[in-house]
Scaffold this active site. Sequence first.
Site, PDB file in Angstrom:
ATOM      1  CD  GLU A 183      -3.134   1.392   2.214  1.00 37.45           C
ATOM      2  OE1 GLU A 183      -3.165   0.374   3.065  1.00 37.45           O
ATOM      3  OE2 GLU A 183      -4.133   1.944   1.734  1.00 37.45           O
ATOM      4  CG  HIS A 243       0.445   4.737   4.430  1.00 34.41           C
ATOM      5  ND1 HIS A 243       0.946   3.363   4.050  1.00 34.41           N
ATOM      6  CD2 HIS A 243      -0.875   4.669   4.158  1.00 34.41           C
ATOM      7  CE1 HIS A 243       0.103   2.617   3.623  1.00 34.41           C
ATOM      8  NE2 HIS A 243      -1.183   3.472   3.762  1.00 34.41           N
ATOM      9  NE  ARG A 285     -16.849  24.904 -11.666  1.00 35.37           N
ATOM     10  CZ  ARG A 285     -18.150  25.670 -10.890  1.00 35.37           C
ATOM     11  NH1 ARG A 285     -19.198  25.428 -11.767  1.00 35.37           N
ATOM     12  NH2 ARG A 285     -17.801  26.130  -9.809  1.00 35.37           N
ATOM     13  CG  ASP A 304     -16.179   1.436   8.252  1.00 30.23           C
ATOM     14  OD1 ASP A 304     -16.583   2.381   7.383  1.00 30.23           O
ATOM     15  OD2 ASP A 304     -14.960   1.649   9.086  1.00 30.23           O
ATOM     16  N   GLY A 305     -19.675   1.976   7.640  1.00 26.83           N
ATOM     17  CA  GLY A 305     -20.722   2.896   8.088  1.00 26.83           C
ATOM     18  C   GLY A 305     -19.926   4.123   8.523  1.00 26.83           C
ATOM     19  CG  HIS A 364     -13.557   3.953   5.996  1.00 29.39           C
ATOM     20  ND1 HIS A 364     -13.388   3.365   7.315  1.00 29.39           N
ATOM     21  CD2 HIS A 364     -12.190   3.994   5.597  1.00 29.39           C
ATOM     22  CE1 HIS A 364     -12.286   3.412   7.840  1.00 29.39           C
ATOM     23  NE2 HIS A 364     -11.475   3.542   6.895  1.00 29.39           N
ATOM     24  CG  ASP A 413      -7.804   0.229   4.987  1.00 29.32           C
ATOM     25  OD1 ASP A 413      -6.514  -0.211   4.892  1.00 29.32           O
ATOM     26  OD2 ASP A 413      -8.144   1.346   4.652  1.00 29.32           O
ATOM     27  CB  ILE A 424     -10.317   7.430   8.878  1.00 26.27           C
ATOM     28  CG1 ILE A 424     -11.570   8.295   9.375  1.00 26.27           C
ATOM     29  CG2 ILE A 424     -10.608   5.778   9.264  1.00 26.27           C
ATOM     30  CD1 ILE A 424     -12.688   7.824   8.328  1.00 26.27           C
ATOM     31  N   GLY A 435      -7.281   3.143   9.013  1.00 26.22           N
ATOM     32  CA  GLY A 435      -7.848   2.032   8.753  1.00 26.22           C
ATOM     33  C   GLY A 435      -9.123   1.781   9.502  1.00 26.22           C
TER      34      GLY A 435
HETATM   35 ZN   LIG Z   1      -4.828   0.221   3.735  1.00 26.52          ZN
END
Ligand SMILES: [Zn+2]
Length: 395
Positions: free
Chosen positions: A128, A140, A226, A247-248, A250, A272, A306, A308
């Site tokens: 990733e 990350h 646009r 998941d409700g 993301h 994820d 967030i 993950g």
């Molecule tokens: Zn990931």
Amino acid sequence: MTTTLLTDVELLDADGRRGDAWIILDGDRISAVGRAGEAPPTADRTIALPGRTLTPGFIDLHGHGGGGAAFDNGIDEIRAALAVHRAHGTTRSVISLVANPLEQVEESLRVVAELAAADPTVVGSHLEGPFLAIGRRGAHAPEYLVEPDPVVIARLLAAGGSSIRQVTIAPELPGAIAAVRQFAAAGVVVAVGHTEADEKLTREAFDAGATLVTHIFNAMPGIHHRDPGPIVAGFDDDRVTLELVLDGVHVHPSVAQMTFRAAPHRVALVTDAMAAAGGGDGYYRLGSLNVTVQGGIAMLNGTQTIAGSTLTQDAALRCAVDVAGVDEALAIEALTLTPARVLGRADEWGLLRVGYAADVVLLDAEKQVERVWAAGVETAGAGGPDAAGAGVGAA
Ligand SMILES: [Zn+2]
């Protein structure tokens, strides 16, 4: 080889629901499927499952851990995390690696290669990181992000060999389009993600060989009328599959429903998931970063980013069908056949058909997982009568 007859059960896969059915698992394959009235061949053992639904095993293209264990932390933690997801119906997993020092990523790739060679349920690795846009890096570590230089890519390919199944690339980075070609030529599924790319550049990446979007909507520009951006480019290209973290948290359930309407057979429901999946609230690590989980939502410490999810694939199914109102066969397809197609394995994974892998999930009426067979090996489900707690330790 032991044969198991599962009978008096409803089958549900991408082809739809079939009541009053039976299926025979012979070792690691499905050897026969039929309906009531058709006599099944004899089997070594018979299990009647009235009121239950059997689906193909779930395939997770994108996850980082579970049960307090992380995929970046070596073989024992990978195994522990996989056992947690197995109890929630995941039978084949791609092991996602976050951005870390290059030597450490190489070591993780070697570990996953070894594991994939020994365990058929481990599909391979997903890089990733480290080729991500710094402004869209999510969870990350910025110091480990690098440009997709052909020498770095060659080093990673050498460490992981054919076990590298996926890579996420931000197409706006210098050399990124050439990198898409380099990875695609090596047989790696290339995903566009963690990116600032506009629509035109995203289309260029698809034309160069990218076939996946990493968690669409998250870590990329939203849709502007646009300036349509990477999301519209992904919706519009029939060659491309869209990862969705349902998941409700993301994405809003209405947006999830719209995604299934716009690209009905091209959605892959991924977790994820980080280490807290199947665990509980508390403090965790994701790669080199600290994460706090509260109310099941994982956030990078001191930010509103967030980090993950704490999702499992059975919960994604419930969210898709019960909350977002997605048709159940479409939702199951997004957990099974569609990810199998992304991996080039749709001829053996993702359907309840003769010759397909003995990967099956037994669900109760609430879509809780009671039992799981992965490559023919049975384990208890997180919602089953033998489950201990949330499924942690259900090996
Ligand atoms: Zn990931």
